[in-house]
Design an enzyme around this catalytic site. Structure first.
Site, mmCIF file in Angstrom:
data_model
loop_
_atom_site.group_PDB
_atom_site.id
_atom_site.type_symbol
_atom_site.label_atom_id
_atom_site.label_comp_id
_atom_site.label_asym_id
_atom_site.label_seq_id
_atom_site.Cartn_x
_atom_site.Cartn_y
_atom_site.Cartn_z
ATOM 1 N N GLY A 167 0.793 -1.231 0.000
ATOM 2 C CA GLY A 167 0.000 0.000 0.000
ATOM 3 C C GLY A 167 0.821 1.274 0.000
ATOM 4 N N LYS B 79 2.351 -10.359 -3.945
ATOM 5 C CA LYS B 79 3.226 -9.213 -3.631
ATOM 6 C C LYS B 79 4.676 -9.663 -3.532
ATOM 7 C CE LYS B 79 -0.569 -6.972 -1.169
ATOM 8 N NZ LYS B 79 -1.250 -6.894 0.130
HETATM 9 P P1 NAP Z 1 -13.104 -2.242 -4.827
HETATM 10 O O1 NAP Z 1 -13.309 -1.314 -3.688
HETATM 11 O O2 NAP Z 1 -13.863 -3.499 -4.880
HETATM 12 O O3 NAP Z 1 -13.349 -1.413 -6.175
HETATM 13 C C1 NAP Z 1 -13.335 -2.005 -7.433
HETATM 14 C C2 NAP Z 1 -13.961 -1.017 -8.408
HETATM 15 O O4 NAP Z 1 -13.894 -1.579 -9.708
HETATM 16 C C3 NAP Z 1 -15.422 -0.695 -8.109
HETATM 17 O O5 NAP Z 1 -15.602 0.688 -8.177
HETATM 18 C C4 NAP Z 1 -16.180 -1.382 -9.248
HETATM 19 O O6 NAP Z 1 -17.320 -0.706 -9.687
HETATM 20 C C5 NAP Z 1 -15.142 -1.338 -10.338
HETATM 21 N N1 NAP Z 1 -15.366 -2.341 -11.370
HETATM 22 C C6 NAP Z 1 -15.580 -3.653 -11.221
HETATM 23 N N2 NAP Z 1 -15.756 -4.226 -12.417
HETATM 24 C C7 NAP Z 1 -15.650 -3.247 -13.326
HETATM 25 C C8 NAP Z 1 -15.743 -3.198 -14.726
HETATM 26 N N3 NAP Z 1 -15.994 -4.293 -15.455
HETATM 27 N N4 NAP Z 1 -15.596 -2.012 -15.359
HETATM 28 C C9 NAP Z 1 -15.357 -0.894 -14.644
HETATM 29 N N5 NAP Z 1 -15.246 -0.881 -13.307
HETATM 30 C C10 NAP Z 1 -15.407 -2.044 -12.667
HETATM 31 O O7 NAP Z 1 -11.571 -2.652 -4.951
HETATM 32 P P2 NAP Z 1 -10.311 -1.887 -4.347
HETATM 33 O O8 NAP Z 1 -10.142 -2.307 -2.932
HETATM 34 O O9 NAP Z 1 -10.367 -0.459 -4.679
HETATM 35 O O10 NAP Z 1 -9.128 -2.621 -5.147
HETATM 36 C C11 NAP Z 1 -8.816 -2.282 -6.483
HETATM 37 C C12 NAP Z 1 -7.465 -2.874 -6.826
HETATM 38 O O11 NAP Z 1 -6.475 -2.353 -5.951
HETATM 39 C C13 NAP Z 1 -7.357 -4.400 -6.669
HETATM 40 O O12 NAP Z 1 -6.452 -4.876 -7.622
HETATM 41 C C14 NAP Z 1 -6.783 -4.555 -5.272
HETATM 42 O O13 NAP Z 1 -6.112 -5.774 -5.092
HETATM 43 C C15 NAP Z 1 -5.824 -3.397 -5.242
HETATM 44 N N6 NAP Z 1 -5.442 -2.918 -3.929
HETATM 45 C C16 NAP Z 1 -6.396 -2.613 -3.007
HETATM 46 C C17 NAP Z 1 -6.020 -2.104 -1.787
HETATM 47 C C18 NAP Z 1 -7.021 -1.744 -0.735
HETATM 48 O O14 NAP Z 1 -6.616 -1.294 0.331
HETATM 49 N N7 NAP Z 1 -8.319 -1.884 -0.983
HETATM 50 C C19 NAP Z 1 -4.665 -1.937 -1.494
HETATM 51 C C20 NAP Z 1 -3.700 -2.227 -2.456
HETATM 52 C C21 NAP Z 1 -4.111 -2.718 -3.677
HETATM 53 P P3 NAP Z 1 -18.615 -0.388 -8.793
HETATM 54 O O15 NAP Z 1 -18.159 0.481 -7.677
HETATM 55 O O16 NAP Z 1 -19.514 0.334 -9.729
HETATM 56 O O17 NAP Z 1 -19.153 -1.702 -8.354
HETATM 57 N N1 HSE Z 2 -6.196 -7.359 1.077
HETATM 58 C C1 HSE Z 2 -4.946 -6.669 1.118
HETATM 59 C C2 HSE Z 2 -4.386 -6.750 2.530
HETATM 60 C C3 HSE Z 2 -5.160 -5.237 0.684
HETATM 61 O O1 HSE Z 2 -5.098 -7.158 3.437
HETATM 62 O O2 HSE Z 2 -3.219 -6.437 2.720
HETATM 63 C C4 HSE Z 2 -3.891 -4.534 0.347
HETATM 64 O O3 HSE Z 2 -3.227 -5.107 -0.717
#
Ligand code: NAP
Ligand code: HSE
Length: 430
Positions: free
Chosen positions: A136, A207
């Site tokens: 992150g 990762k």
């Molecule tokens: P999330 O909250 O589930 O958001 C995913 C987004 O993608 C939602 O806004 C969803 O739309 C949209 N989406 C899904 N299918 C789609 C499509 N076909 N076309 C366009 N948009 C679409 O996920 P997130 O936690 O932000 O994670 C996103 C990425 O970052 C992932 O790869 C995750 O592993 C990575 N990541 C996350 C974190 C974390 O702390 N959350 C940290 C590091 C990395 P709707 O809102 O309209 O449903």
């Molecule tokens: N699911 C992941 C975690 C989010 O718990 O670390 C960040 O990559």
């Protein structure tokens, strides 16, 4: 000031909305650091009517995320959808093929398709940036690729999954059960869409594969990572660890030795005196060991909108400034082909917990198995008395080879005095 850099964000969840909001709230200082304004011009998500706390007025909206890549008013694509296949992969491929830089937080995509994507980015001469994908808000990618670029890195390790660290911490401090804490982590937005990715160690392995590729300038190789999760960690092991002066952490560890490269994710017992033992809750830590710099530990928030947006925006500022590095730290033609070492070759010390019948001769049977496997004991702990019933026996060993330990585990599990599958946790001195 130069022309603004126009951003298209695909996915407006935790990461995407966080990026849009940070670009707005810190617009002035970001523009001065980037040498030009960075502005969002287009977005894509599934549900247009969802309130995301992001003002959408004036932004072009795409139902089809891949269409962002072809928008002439988008200079850089931010992929924040997630998943190693489907729209995320299609969008990143389309944007790179169109010669547009991509910033992604998607570790699954990079771990599985990173070789091909890096080759495409190099062929097109564009940036593929992914600081948010590992740990992150910790600038782990920059540290390995730029900060330590003068070093030969022997080992990179860390707490790479906030959900698992949160679960292990809360089980220890509040004495809660695994399933209860997992539900909390999901509510807090730490867990992946499929929480099995977190608790089975897959997210940490994605990762680690990325960190290993950067540390050793080797094409990313997720299928070479040995992966175990935390489902089988019990309250008894957490308490025993404390009694022995250890703490249980899910670690990812990649090492470059004489014979090649190893990468493994599994629960570890780390001494309470090690700095990483005190990294608790949703926090992540990355430890790197370089021949010149020595050991460095970076600690910070590994998940959440703010920390991930911090990392994505740092990548965008690099792109705005035309600062460009090869994806794995060296050009494709200069990458290493050091062989991967199998887990069976790992050498280390082990913690074993056996639930045995409380009857005379049991310890002799157990130690005979270890003697036959040439495994030397470091300590043994048995407390309580329950004649004819199950009691825990805890053993720690001196360093031995994984293959010998696994063979001994099978023989121990087959003893009639051993009542449950033995628990094994590797001991790591970090
Ligand atoms: P999330 O909250 O589930 O958001 C995913 C987004 O993608 C939602 O806004 C969803 O739309 C949209 N989406 C899904 N299918 C789609 C499509 N076909 N076309 C366009 N948009 C679409 O996920 P997130 O936690 O932000 O994670 C996103 C990425 O970052 C992932 O790869 C995750 O592993 C990575 N990541 C996350 C974190 C974390 O702390 N959350 C940290 C590091 C990395 P709707 O809102 O309209 O449903
Ligand atoms: N699911 C992941 C975690 C989010 O718990 O670390 C960040 O990559």
């Amino acid at each position: 000031m130069s022309k603004p850099l126009a951003i298209g964000i695909a996915g407006l969840g935790t990461v995407g909305a966080g990026v849009a909001n940070l670009l707005r709230s810190n617009a002035g200082l970001i523009a001065s650091r980037a040498g030009r304004p960075i502005v969002v011009t287009a977005v894509s998500s599934r549900d247009r009517n969802k309130d995301r706390g992001v003002p959408l007025a004036g932004l072009r909206w795409y139902e089809d995320a891949v269409a962002l890549a072809a928008d002439p008013g988008v200079d850089v694509v931010v992929e924040a959808i997630g998943g190693s296949e489907g729209p995320a992969r299609a969008l990143v491929e389309a944007a790179l093929a169109a010669g547009k830089p991509v910033v992604t937080a998607n570790k699954a995509l990079l771990a599985i398709h990173g070789r091909a994507l890096a080759a495409l980015a190099e062929q097109k001469g564009v940036t593929l940036a992914f600081e948010a994908a590992v740990a992150g808000g910790i600038p782990a990618i920059k540290a390995l690729r730029e900060g330590f670029s003068g070093n030969q890195i022997r080992r990179v390790a860390g707490i790479l999954n906030g959900t698992c660290n949160y679960i292990l911490t809360e089980m220890r401090i509040r004495g809660l059960q695994f399933a209860e804490v997992l539900r909390e982590a999901q509510k807090l937005g730490y867990a992946e869409a499929d929480p099995a990715f977190d608790i089975d160690g897959i997210d940490a392995a994605h990762k680690l594969a990325i960190l290993a590729a950067l540390a050793f300038n080797r094409p990313v190789a997720f299928d070479e990572v040995h992966v175990e999760g935390i489902r089988e960690i019990s309250a008894v092991d957490i308490a025993m660890a404390e009694a022995l002066g250890f703490r249980i952490k899910l670690l990812g560890i990649a090492e470059h030795g004489e014979g090649g490269v190893s990468a493994r994710v599994h629960p570890c017992m780390v001494p309470l005196s090690a700095p990483i033992a005190r990294v608790d809750g949703v926090f992540n830590a990355v430890v790197a060991e370089g021949d010149a710099v020595g050991r460095v530990m970076l600690e910070g928030r590994g998940a959440g909108g703010g920390p991930t947006a911090s990392a994505v925006v740092a990548d965008l500022i690099d792109i705005a400034r035309d600062r460009h590095s090869p994806v794995w730290g060296a050009e494709q033609s200069a990458l290493s082909h050091a062989p991967a070492l199998p887990m069976q070759r790992h050498r280390g010390a082990y913690y074993l917990r056996l639930m045995v019948l409380d009857r005379p001769g049991v310890i002799a049977d157990v130690t005979a198995v270890l003697r036959d496997a040439a495994i030397s004991l470091e300590s043994m702990l048995q407390r309580g008395r329950a004649p004819g019933e199950a009691v825990p026996v805890v053993l720690t060993t001196h360093e031995c080879e994984e293959a010998a330990m696994q063979a001994a585990m099978s023989r121990l599990a087959a003893l009639d005095c051993v009542l449950e599958k033995p628990a094994l946790i590797r001991i790591e001195a970090l």
